[in-house]
Design a protein around this motif. Structure first.
Motif, PDB file in Angstrom:
ATOM      1  N   ILE A 126     -55.526  52.660 -82.786  1.00 26.07           N
ATOM      2  CA  ILE A 126     -55.431  50.962 -82.090  1.00 26.07           C
ATOM      3  C   ILE A 126     -55.896  51.282 -80.238  1.00 26.07           C
ATOM      4  O   ILE A 126     -55.038  52.732 -79.854  1.00 26.07           O
ATOM      5  CB  ILE A 126     -54.093  50.958 -82.414  1.00 26.07           C
ATOM      6  CG1 ILE A 126     -53.229  51.329 -82.199  1.00 26.07           C
ATOM      7  CG2 ILE A 126     -54.699  50.228 -84.015  1.00 26.07           C
ATOM      8  CD1 ILE A 126     -52.528  51.254 -81.263  1.00 26.07           C
TER       9      ILE A 126
ATOM     10  N   ASN B   6     -54.846  48.732 -78.413  1.00 31.30           N
ATOM     11  CA  ASN B   6     -54.561  47.509 -77.434  1.00 31.30           C
ATOM     12  C   ASN B   6     -53.754  46.246 -78.508  1.00 31.30           C
ATOM     13  O   ASN B   6     -53.686  47.203 -79.833  1.00 31.30           O
ATOM     14  CB  ASN B   6     -55.666  46.315 -76.952  1.00 31.30           C
ATOM     15  CG  ASN B   6     -56.553  46.392 -78.060  1.00 31.30           C
ATOM     16  OD1 ASN B   6     -56.310  45.540 -79.211  1.00 31.30           O
ATOM     17  ND2 ASN B   6     -57.803  47.278 -77.775  1.00 31.30           N
ATOM     18  N   ALA B   7     -52.972  45.807 -77.854  1.00 31.95           N
ATOM     19  CA  ALA B   7     -52.736  44.852 -78.864  1.00 31.95           C
ATOM     20  C   ALA B   7     -53.327  44.253 -79.614  1.00 31.95           C
ATOM     21  O   ALA B   7     -52.519  44.277 -80.399  1.00 31.95           O
ATOM     22  CB  ALA B   7     -51.248  43.878 -77.984  1.00 31.95           C
ATOM     23  N   SER B   8     -54.197  43.598 -79.784  1.00 28.20           N
ATOM     24  CA  SER B   8     -54.474  42.409 -79.934  1.00 28.20           C
ATOM     25  C   SER B   8     -55.156  43.545 -81.264  1.00 28.20           C
ATOM     26  O   SER B   8     -55.304  43.144 -82.553  1.00 28.20           O
ATOM     27  CB  SER B   8     -56.403  42.758 -79.317  1.00 28.20           C
ATOM     28  OG  SER B   8     -56.352  41.325 -79.079  1.00 28.20           O
ATOM     29  N   ASP B   9     -55.541  45.126 -81.568  1.00 28.13           N
ATOM     30  CA  ASP B   9     -55.855  46.354 -82.264  1.00 28.13           C
ATOM     31  C   ASP B   9     -54.370  45.543 -83.427  1.00 28.13           C
ATOM     32  O   ASP B   9     -55.023  45.638 -84.516  1.00 28.13           O
ATOM     33  CB  ASP B   9     -56.025  47.545 -82.178  1.00 28.13           C
ATOM     34  CG  ASP B   9     -57.512  47.277 -81.152  1.00 28.13           C
ATOM     35  OD1 ASP B   9     -58.713  46.612 -81.762  1.00 28.13           O
ATOM     36  OD2 ASP B   9     -57.495  48.797 -80.772  1.00 28.13           O
TER      37      ASP B   9
ATOM     38  N   MET C  24     -52.276  44.077 -83.848  1.00 25.17           N
ATOM     39  CA  MET C  24     -52.000  42.616 -84.759  1.00 25.17           C
ATOM     40  C   MET C  24     -52.606  42.339 -85.882  1.00 25.17           C
ATOM     41  O   MET C  24     -52.470  41.930 -86.748  1.00 25.17           O
ATOM     42  CB  MET C  24     -52.253  41.601 -83.439  1.00 25.17           C
ATOM     43  CG  MET C  24     -50.979  40.761 -83.021  1.00 25.17           C
ATOM     44  SD  MET C  24     -50.882  40.205 -80.772  1.00 25.17           S
ATOM     45  CE  MET C  24     -50.969  38.420 -82.459  1.00 25.17           C
ATOM     46  N   ARG C  25     -54.433  42.895 -85.334  1.00 24.18           N
ATOM     47  CA  ARG C  25     -54.800  42.670 -86.355  1.00 24.18           C
ATOM     48  C   ARG C  25     -54.319  43.839 -87.288  1.00 24.18           C
ATOM     49  O   ARG C  25     -55.698  43.184 -89.142  1.00 24.18           O
ATOM     50  CB  ARG C  25     -56.528  42.991 -86.368  1.00 24.18           C
ATOM     51  CG  ARG C  25     -57.080  42.277 -85.213  1.00 24.18           C
ATOM     52  CD  ARG C  25     -58.703  42.565 -84.572  1.00 24.18           C
ATOM     53  NE  ARG C  25     -59.564  42.848 -85.546  1.00 24.18           N
ATOM     54  CZ  ARG C  25     -59.986  44.349 -86.055  1.00 24.18           C
ATOM     55  NH1 ARG C  25     -59.755  45.048 -84.646  1.00 24.18           N
ATOM     56  NH2 ARG C  25     -60.695  44.916 -86.774  1.00 24.18           N
TER      57      ARG C  25
ATOM     58  N   ASP D  86     -52.189  42.349 -89.767  1.00 30.93           N
ATOM     59  CA  ASP D  86     -52.526  41.385 -90.968  1.00 30.93           C
ATOM     60  C   ASP D  86     -52.757  41.769 -91.881  1.00 30.93           C
ATOM     61  O   ASP D  86     -53.287  41.212 -92.874  1.00 30.93           O
ATOM     62  CB  ASP D  86     -53.924  39.661 -89.755  1.00 30.93           C
ATOM     63  CG  ASP D  86     -53.544  39.312 -88.985  1.00 30.93           C
ATOM     64  OD1 ASP D  86     -52.577  38.952 -88.885  1.00 30.93           O
ATOM     65  OD2 ASP D  86     -54.203  38.818 -87.986  1.00 30.93           O
TER      66      ASP D  86
ATOM     67  N   ILE E  72     -47.784  48.327 -74.664  1.00 32.12           N
ATOM     68  CA  ILE E  72     -47.924  47.495 -76.059  1.00 32.12           C
ATOM     69  C   ILE E  72     -47.147  48.134 -77.145  1.00 32.12           C
ATOM     70  O   ILE E  72     -47.316  46.994 -77.925  1.00 32.12           O
ATOM     71  CB  ILE E  72     -49.323  48.589 -76.612  1.00 32.12           C
ATOM     72  CG1 ILE E  72     -50.486  48.890 -75.634  1.00 32.12           C
ATOM     73  CG2 ILE E  72     -50.089  48.003 -77.479  1.00 32.12           C
ATOM     74  CD1 ILE E  72     -51.883  49.529 -75.351  1.00 32.12           C
TER      75      ILE E  72
END
Length: 205
Positions: A110, A112-115, A117-118, A121, A144
């Motif tokens: 990863i 970044n934060a989006s990675d 969060m994915r 999930d 991050i």
């Protein structure tokens, strides 16, 4: 403790290995284990990488995994070669789901934060921060990771013996990945063992 976390807590540094000569695979593994580093990541960047994994698996005490796993075919081939864990430079559902299907520990990359969060999930809490230095270094990972208190990391990429301890001082960092322990093309296995000893002695949270 999840299997991937147990591996991450075994030693402060995971050697990231690019094996170009199959004859060097076993001596390198022996030197690393003798020096105190038993978790070995063999990147699937060379023609002999899968054979190297199989050879290194013969070394007592070595726990060998595959890095640079980009898809399900890579993952399946790595497992057939004897890989005990999987490391990927990024995070995709296909690779993660394949790892889950095969019940093998996975450390996806990863940056970044989006990675993150994915990944969360998908049920993941352990990640490789990659490429660590090029993605902003220690300050970036601090920022991050701040919202994700239950996530733990293995920064890899651009880290060396001078900076590894600074990364390991972060609460969220369990270990770092490093290629400096096995210089490219080396046949000086005594030097590899000495570099492993130095790395194994770095302060570990």
């Amino acid at each position: 403790m999840k299997p991937i976390e147990k591996l991450m807590r075994t030693a402060p540094v995971i050697p990231v290995l690019v094996i170009e000569d199959i004859a060097s695979a076993r001596p390198i593994a022996e030197a690393l284990v003798a020096g105190g580093l038993s978790i070995l990541e063999v990147t699937l960047r060379t023609d002999c990488a899968l054979d190297a994994i199989a050879e290194m698996k013969k070394v007592k005490g070595a726990i060998v995994g595959a890095g640079t796993v980009l898809n399900d075919a890579h993952l399946t081939a790595a497992l057939d070669a004897g890989s005990e864990f999987i490391v990927s430079p990024g995070l995709t559902e296909a690779v993660v789901e394949s790892a889950f299907k095969h019940d093998v520990p996975i450390l996806p990359g990863i940056s970044n934060a989006s990675d993150i969060m994915r990944g969360m999930d998908m049920g993941l809490r352990h990640f490789k921060f990659f490429p660590a230095e090029a993605s902003g270094g220690i300050a970036a990972l601090k920022a991050i990771s701040a919202p994700f208190k239950d996530c733990l990391f293995c920064p890899t990429g651009g880290i060396n013996i001078q900076t590894a301890g600074k990364w390991l001082a972060l609460e969220s960092v369990l270990c770092v990945g490093g290629s400096w322990i096995v210089p490219k093309g080396t046949s000086d296995f005594a030097e590899v063992e000495q570099l492993a000893r130095i790395a194994a002695a770095i302060h570990h949270n």
